[in-house]
Design a protein around this motif. Structure first.
Motif, PDB file in Angstrom:
ATOM      1  N   LYS A 125       2.469  -3.507   4.211  1.00 61.87           N
ATOM      2  CA  LYS A 125       3.605  -2.606   3.863  1.00 61.87           C
ATOM      3  C   LYS A 125       4.094  -1.926   5.152  1.00 61.87           C
ATOM      4  N   TYR A 128       4.625   1.565   5.351  1.00 60.98           N
ATOM      5  CA  TYR A 128       5.196   2.592   4.160  1.00 60.98           C
ATOM      6  C   TYR A 128       4.290   2.556   2.859  1.00 60.98           C
ATOM      7  N   PRO A 129       4.875   3.387   2.140  1.00 59.43           N
ATOM      8  CA  PRO A 129       3.865   3.634   1.008  1.00 59.43           C
ATOM      9  C   PRO A 129       3.943   2.476  -0.131  1.00 59.43           C
ATOM     10  N   PHE A 130       5.235   2.040  -0.256  1.00 61.31           N
ATOM     11  CA  PHE A 130       5.469   0.882  -1.134  1.00 61.31           C
ATOM     12  C   PHE A 130       6.539  -0.086  -0.332  1.00 61.31           C
ATOM     13  N   GLU A 179      10.273   0.675  -0.217  1.00 64.75           N
ATOM     14  CA  GLU A 179      10.928   1.285   0.850  1.00 64.75           C
ATOM     15  C   GLU A 179      10.787   0.512   2.060  1.00 64.75           C
ATOM     16  N   LYS A 180       9.782  -0.384   2.384  1.00 59.41           N
ATOM     17  CA  LYS A 180       9.823  -1.260   3.463  1.00 59.41           C
ATOM     18  C   LYS A 180      11.025  -2.077   3.558  1.00 59.41           C
ATOM     19  N   TYR A 229      13.420   6.996  -4.369  1.00 58.79           N
ATOM     20  CA  TYR A 229      12.855   8.528  -4.319  1.00 58.79           C
ATOM     21  C   TYR A 229      12.584   9.092  -5.651  1.00 58.79           C
ATOM     22  N   SER A 245       9.274   7.451  -6.688  1.00 58.93           N
ATOM     23  CA  SER A 245       8.054   7.550  -5.965  1.00 58.93           C
ATOM     24  C   SER A 245       7.635   9.145  -6.051  1.00 58.93           C
ATOM     25  N   ASP A 272       4.327   3.624  -9.812  1.00 58.65           N
ATOM     26  CA  ASP A 272       4.118   2.323  -8.914  1.00 58.65           C
ATOM     27  C   ASP A 272       5.389   1.534  -8.802  1.00 58.65           C
ATOM     28  N   ASP A 294       6.766  -0.495  -6.821  1.00 59.14           N
ATOM     29  CA  ASP A 294       6.623  -1.759  -6.609  1.00 59.14           C
ATOM     30  C   ASP A 294       6.274  -2.780  -8.031  1.00 59.14           C
TER      31      ASP A 294
END
Ligand code: F6R
Length: 364
Positions: free
Chosen positions: A2, A5-7, A10-11, A342, A345, A350, A352
């Motif tokens: 990722k 990035y957390p998810f 977002e990436k 946003y 998250s 989750d 993704d």
């Protein structure tokens, strides 16, 4: 991975400027659209008297934007059909129809079956696909690949905007070949397309402001998105994105349709997201926004900067960097993706892997 990035979502949102650059760069030669390296002959775009897009979900929404552009710029009849409905709707297609299948995965069974059906009817088949060598790509007469790279998040982001960028090239090509645009006009259209990555970057830099707005709709049960023309087309996608990752019930409506029913659902504090990016539609859109505001709605407005002169200060406003109106769908889409991301998250979901959904849909 990722990339910090957390998810993945977002990436993948952040990767869009690069994904678009990669998708268009080899298809612009001397400032003009060029599909030589794809093996797509010009005759494909001149020998058809009708175009029909078959796709599902987000890919279908990319087709809706293409339809608006093809009709207004090239003046060719274009339809967008839900792939799952296509073969049961007795579609009017023949050798003079160009059928365009749009798919990130290239494996969506409904889209594949629709394409096979169109082929049997004698249509020429082009597809816009992200995954190389996929089933739909193999079934198609011609393929224009998007260069989004792997899209891992279930919610599609960079696949959608790269599909759009392919359609801008197709529109330019058709306009030039059919004599609607001069070479000069085609070059200026393409030059605007080449600005998209840097303009998108500016939207990405506003992500904190969009995050602040997202926090205000976390508790919403129902939400509406309103706009006209191209604004409506992108809100259909913005609304799908929000509902699939945030589980908020969201509906996109053409603003002019509000008075014919849905306005009954607007009450105090109903969140309403509006986009205003088309100068010719602006005054009607703003008056529709006023109507829902007067019913108590909380307005989130994404507006093209150049159109944002004197606005009601009670709206929460995000200004979108200026492009020619036909191109505003790209910066606006990024803003709507960020909003959905946003909300999801911040709600601790989750992002993704939204419930009940799969990245590739192989059942009809
Ligand atoms: C929504 C989403 C889906 C897909 C649809 C078609 O974010 O990802 O609506 O767009 O399932 O998938 P592809 O493009 O792989 O044919």
């Amino acid at each position: 991975g990722k990339n910090g990035y957390p998810f993945y979502m977002e990436k993948e949102i952040m990767e869009q400027p690069e994904a678009i650059r990669n998708t268009i760069k080899d298809r612009i030669v001397n400032g003009l659209p060029d599909f030589t390296s794809d093996g797509v002959p010009d005759s494909l775009f001149t020998d058809c008297d009708r175009i029909c897009v078959v796709a599902c979900g987000t890919a279908m929404h990319a087709g809706l934007v293409a339809q608006a552009l093809v009709k207004s710029i090239v003046h060719v009849q274009m339809d967008v059909e839900l792939a799952s409905e296509f073969m049961y709707s007795d579609p009017v297609i023949d050798e003079k129809t160009l059928v365009i299948a749009v798919s990130q995965s290239g494996e969506t069974i409904d889209t594949l079956e629709a394409l096979k059906y169109a082929k049997r009817q004698g249509a020429k088949c082009l597809s816009v696909i992200n995954v190389k060598g996929s089933s739909i790509a193999r079934e198609s007469d011609y393929v224009l690949y998007t260069a989004a790279g792997p899209e891992i998040a279930v919610a599609s982001t960079k696949a959608y905007t790269t599909q759009l960028s392919v359609f801008y090239l197709v529109v330019a090509k058709m306009a030039l070949l059919r004599g609607v645009y001069t070479e000069e006009q085609t070059k200026s259209f393409i030059a605007e397309l080449e600005r998209v990555p840097e303009v998108m970057q500016k939207v990405l830099e506003k992500r904190r402001d969009i995050h602040v707005i997202a926090k205000k709709i976390l508790e919403a049960k129902d939400l509406f998105m309103i706009g006209r023309g191209l604004d409506y087309s992108i809100l259909l996608e913005g609304s799908l994105k929000l509902k699939e990752v945030s589980y908020i019930h969201s509906e996109a409506y053409a603003s002019g349709e509000l008075k014919h029913g849905p306005i009954a659902l607007i009450t105090t504090n109903t969140p309403v997201v509006a986009t205003v990016t088309q100068e010719k539609l602006m005054s009607k859109e703003l008056s529709n926004i006023k109507e829902v505001k007067s019913r108590g709605a909380d307005i989130v407005l994404f507006i093209k900067e150049a159109l944002s002169g004197d606005l009601d200060t009670e709206y929460q406003v995000i200004k979108l960097p200026d492009m020619q109106d036909e191109f505003m769908v790209l910066p606006a889409s990024v803003a709507l993706q960020l909003l959905a991301y946003y909300v999801s998250s911040d709600k601790g979901f989750d992002v993704d892997k939204p419930r009940n959904l799969a990245k590739v849909v192989t059942v009809e």
